[in-house]
Design a protein around this motif. Structure first.
Motif, mmCIF file in Angstrom:
data_model
loop_
_atom_site.group_PDB
_atom_site.id
_atom_site.type_symbol
_atom_site.label_atom_id
_atom_site.label_comp_id
_atom_site.label_asym_id
_atom_site.label_seq_id
_atom_site.Cartn_x
_atom_site.Cartn_y
_atom_site.Cartn_z
ATOM 1 N N ASN A 33 0.805 -1.233 0.000
ATOM 2 C CA ASN A 33 0.000 0.000 0.000
ATOM 3 C C ASN A 33 0.829 1.270 0.000
ATOM 4 O O ASN A 33 0.414 2.311 0.520
ATOM 5 C CB ASN A 33 -0.974 0.017 1.184
ATOM 6 N N GLU A 34 2.015 1.193 -0.579
ATOM 7 C CA GLU A 34 2.825 2.396 -0.733
ATOM 8 C C GLU A 34 2.222 3.300 -1.804
ATOM 9 O O GLU A 34 1.487 2.848 -2.682
ATOM 10 C CB GLU A 34 4.246 2.026 -1.157
ATOM 11 N N MET A 221 2.080 10.185 7.172
ATOM 12 C CA MET A 221 2.559 10.810 5.946
ATOM 13 C C MET A 221 3.047 9.755 4.949
ATOM 14 O O MET A 221 3.483 10.086 3.851
ATOM 15 C CB MET A 221 3.677 11.805 6.262
ATOM 16 N N SER A 222 2.970 8.489 5.330
ATOM 17 C CA SER A 222 3.522 7.424 4.489
ATOM 18 C C SER A 222 2.766 7.244 3.185
ATOM 19 O O SER A 222 3.367 6.916 2.156
ATOM 20 C CB SER A 222 3.515 6.095 5.247
ATOM 21 N N LYS A 223 1.465 7.430 3.208
ATOM 22 C CA LYS A 223 0.633 7.031 2.072
ATOM 23 C C LYS A 223 0.419 8.191 1.102
ATOM 24 O O LYS A 223 1.070 8.270 0.061
ATOM 25 C CB LYS A 223 -0.701 6.478 2.587
ATOM 26 N N ALA A 224 -0.498 9.087 1.402
ATOM 27 C CA ALA A 224 -0.824 10.164 0.465
ATOM 28 C C ALA A 224 0.374 11.062 0.193
ATOM 29 O O ALA A 224 0.541 11.567 -0.917
ATOM 30 C CB ALA A 224 -1.991 10.982 0.999
ATOM 31 N N PHE A 225 1.228 11.276 1.193
ATOM 32 C CA PHE A 225 2.392 12.145 1.025
ATOM 33 C C PHE A 225 3.589 11.437 0.399
ATOM 34 O O PHE A 225 4.646 12.055 0.237
ATOM 35 C CB PHE A 225 2.804 12.742 2.379
ATOM 36 N N ALA A 226 3.449 10.163 0.070
ATOM 37 C CA ALA A 226 4.562 9.409 -0.532
ATOM 38 C C ALA A 226 5.826 9.509 0.322
ATOM 39 O O ALA A 226 6.929 9.660 -0.189
ATOM 40 C CB ALA A 226 4.849 9.916 -1.948
ATOM 41 N N PHE A 227 5.656 9.389 1.637
ATOM 42 C CA PHE A 227 6.748 9.634 2.573
ATOM 43 C C PHE A 227 7.039 8.411 3.432
ATOM 44 O O PHE A 227 7.533 8.528 4.562
ATOM 45 C CB PHE A 227 6.369 10.825 3.469
ATOM 46 N N ALA A 228 6.759 7.220 2.895
ATOM 47 C CA ALA A 228 6.891 6.000 3.698
ATOM 48 C C ALA A 228 8.299 5.808 4.247
ATOM 49 O O ALA A 228 8.487 5.358 5.382
ATOM 50 C CB ALA A 228 6.472 4.788 2.866
ATOM 51 N N GLY A 229 9.306 6.141 3.434
ATOM 52 C CA GLY A 229 10.682 5.952 3.875
ATOM 53 C C GLY A 229 11.134 6.925 4.948
ATOM 54 O O GLY A 229 12.148 6.689 5.614
ATOM 55 N N ARG A 231 9.248 7.757 7.611
ATOM 56 C CA ARG A 231 8.681 7.290 8.878
ATOM 57 C C ARG A 231 8.158 8.444 9.722
ATOM 58 O O ARG A 231 8.737 8.818 10.738
ATOM 59 C CB ARG A 231 9.702 6.467 9.688
ATOM 60 N N VAL A 232 7.035 9.005 9.314
ATOM 61 C CA VAL A 232 6.394 10.088 10.068
ATOM 62 C C VAL A 232 4.905 9.784 10.207
ATOM 63 O O VAL A 232 4.156 9.775 9.229
ATOM 64 C CB VAL A 232 6.560 11.459 9.381
ATOM 65 N N GLY A 233 4.489 9.511 11.419
ATOM 66 C CA GLY A 233 3.072 9.357 11.733
ATOM 67 C C GLY A 233 2.674 10.419 12.726
ATOM 68 O O GLY A 233 3.530 11.019 13.388
ATOM 69 N N TYR A 234 1.374 10.676 12.839
ATOM 70 C CA TYR A 234 0.944 11.719 13.765
ATOM 71 C C TYR A 234 -0.457 11.443 14.265
ATOM 72 O O TYR A 234 -1.135 10.521 13.782
ATOM 73 C CB TYR A 234 1.039 13.097 13.116
ATOM 74 N N LEU A 235 -0.880 12.205 15.234
ATOM 75 C CA LEU A 235 -2.150 11.960 15.901
ATOM 76 C C LEU A 235 -2.738 13.287 16.361
ATOM 77 O O LEU A 235 -1.999 14.189 16.777
ATOM 78 C CB LEU A 235 -1.919 11.020 17.086
ATOM 79 N N ALA A 236 -4.061 13.394 16.295
ATOM 80 C CA ALA A 236 -4.774 14.572 16.785
ATOM 81 C C ALA A 236 -5.696 14.154 17.927
ATOM 82 O O ALA A 236 -6.373 13.125 17.838
ATOM 83 C CB ALA A 236 -5.582 15.219 15.667
ATOM 84 N N ALA A 237 -5.713 14.956 18.983
ATOM 85 C CA ALA A 237 -6.529 14.610 20.144
ATOM 86 C C ALA A 237 -6.618 15.820 21.076
ATOM 87 O O ALA A 237 -6.006 16.865 20.837
ATOM 88 C CB ALA A 237 -5.919 13.422 20.893
ATOM 89 N N ASP A 238 -7.378 15.652 22.131
ATOM 90 C CA ASP A 238 -7.442 16.658 23.186
ATOM 91 C C ASP A 238 -6.047 16.864 23.778
ATOM 92 O O ASP A 238 -5.278 15.909 23.900
ATOM 93 C CB ASP A 238 -8.406 16.178 24.277
ATOM 94 N N PRO A 239 -5.685 18.093 24.150
ATOM 95 C CA PRO A 239 -4.347 18.332 24.720
ATOM 96 C C PRO A 239 -4.023 17.440 25.912
ATOM 97 O O PRO A 239 -2.861 17.080 26.122
ATOM 98 C CB PRO A 239 -4.399 19.806 25.110
ATOM 99 N N ALA A 240 -5.030 17.056 26.690
ATOM 100 C CA ALA A 240 -4.761 16.176 27.837
ATOM 101 C C ALA A 240 -4.274 14.813 27.370
ATOM 102 O O ALA A 240 -3.386 14.203 27.990
ATOM 103 C CB ALA A 240 -6.021 16.026 28.686
ATOM 104 N N ALA A 241 -4.846 14.303 26.281
ATOM 105 C CA ALA A 241 -4.395 13.022 25.737
ATOM 106 C C ALA A 241 -2.967 13.134 25.214
ATOM 107 O O ALA A 241 -2.160 12.208 25.358
ATOM 108 C CB ALA A 241 -5.338 12.559 24.627
ATOM 109 N N ILE A 242 -2.647 14.278 24.612
ATOM 110 C CA ILE A 242 -1.275 14.501 24.141
ATOM 111 C C ILE A 242 -0.307 14.489 25.316
ATOM 112 O O ILE A 242 0.791 13.915 25.233
ATOM 113 C CB ILE A 242 -1.168 15.828 23.367
ATOM 114 N N ASP A 243 -0.709 15.088 26.420
ATOM 115 C CA ASP A 243 0.135 15.079 27.621
ATOM 116 C C ASP A 243 0.375 13.647 28.106
ATOM 117 O O ASP A 243 1.463 13.323 28.595
ATOM 118 C CB ASP A 243 -0.517 15.897 28.736
#
Length: 360
Positions: A33-34, A221-229, A231-243
């Motif tokens: 799925n690259e 960023m691996s899929k749509a950004f063609a950035f699989a090599g 290795r950048v993933g990310y997450l969005a959530a409430d600031p408390a969850a980030i803490d």
């Protein structure tokens, strides 16, 4: 020779098999799925320049809070998010590992709906978390009724929802996600690794974040950004969850080079995502041709297609491989999965499959 059986391995890891897909040197690789489109040359030059500037300062630790990257990710996602709502790591697998380290562990449970991304159960095992493989509806769909019943039965500490789901491609609607959240006191993670490939107008689970502090949305960023090599993933959530994720991350886990490369890519979002429409077109082309050949492609919002009606998956997999085309046997009886490649790669797959199907 020493084997794993001779080592004092944790009991829950005995018998486990490491994650992995075949890594073969073939002309057409459509198995993991690259995004098979290359990064635009002008963007690549800017990324290299940013990395070169960063190299001079590698004697110092990187920004531990990767502030510039989080700000760019927030702008990209929109939905009123700020840097305080964002987290990142070395691929979305590490992001999910952080989530389990913070909210799961010994004596706790993780519920997913199988078949789904195989790393979920491996991440659970690595953190000594009990993996519960829930069931899906027909055609690998997931209704609120089916999901909520299982959430109430198992009372998991964490729920992973892959939408669009890997390996089936099927999305989960927002009403189902909201119902699952309301049915549990645990953390609900929506893995949207393939979100950019959904049809135009498809709403992201990001819209559900306000007022739901236990809801976390994972992206990559691996899929749509063609950035699989990279290795950048990310997450969005409430600031408390980030803490909470800060409590379990390793110090300086994102290198300065990774941050520089990802920031540069995000500064060229339009160019980086320009190939998404083409990929969706090739995916739809695959679906149409598979149906013409008598196979049963499943509904997909991703950059891949799971198709059934395969009499002997291993034989077809091998026959395609002999023609230089690598796809994926994901272990679902009567099924194979293929990623949507460039126009020429997709054509090569479809022509080979047509030739093989005519001989069957």
């Amino acid at each position: 020779m020493t084997t794993l059986d001779d080592l004092p391995l944790r009991d829950n890891l005995r018998g486990q098999v490491p994650y992995g897909a075949p890594q073969l040197n073939v002309p057409v690789a459509l198995n993991v799925n690259e995004n098979t489109h290359r990064i635009p040359e002008a963007v690549a030059h800017d990324i290299v320049a940013r990395i070169a500037e960063t190299v001079i300062g590698l004697n110092r630790y990187p920004d531990r809070e990767f502030s510039g990257l989080r700000e760019r990710l927030a702008r990209y996602l929109g939905h009123g998010l700020t840097a305080e709502n964002l987290w990142a790591a070395n691929g979305s697998n590490e992001v999910l590992q952080h989530v389990l380290s913070a909210f799961a562990g010994p004596g706790r449970t993780l519920l997913g709906f199988a078949p789904t991304y195989s790393m979920y159960s491996l991440l659970a095992a690595g953190g000594d978390t009990t993996w519960i493989p829930g069931l899906r509806d027909d055609e690998y769909e997931l209704s609120a009724e089916t999901a909520v019943a299982q959430v109430r039965e198992h009372q998991p500490n964490v729920v992973f929802l892959c939408s669009p789901n890997n390996p089936t491609g099927t999305p989960i609607n927002l009403e189902t996600i909201a119902a699952i959240y309301d049915a549990t006191d645990g953390v609900v993670v929506v893995d949207e690794a393939y979100a950019e490939f959904a049809p135009d107008g498809t709403e992201s689970a990001l819209s559900l974040l306000p007022g739901r502090p236990r809801l976390l949305i994972s992206r990559t960023m691996s899929k749509a950004f063609a950035f699989a090599g990279a290795r950048v993933g990310y997450l969005a959530a409430d600031p408390a969850a980030i803490d909470a994720l800060r409590l379990v991350r390793l110090p300086y886990h994102l290198s300065a080079l990774t941050q520089a490369a990802a920031e540069a890519a995000l500064d060229h979002t339009d160019e980086m995502l320009a190939m998404v429409d083409d990929i969706r077109g090739q995916r739809d082309r695959i679906v149409a041709r598979l149906s013409e050949l008598g196979y049963t492609p499943h509904r997909t919002h991703s950059n891949f297609v799971l198709f059934g009606g395969v009499e002997d998956p291993q034989a077809l997999f091998t026959a395609l491989l002999e023609r230089g085309i690598l796809i994926r046997d994901v272990g679902i009886p009567g099924h194979l999965r293929v990623s949507a490649g460039t126009e020429s790669e997709t054509t090569a797959f479809l022509e080979a499959l047509s030739a093989l199907s005519s001989k069957a």
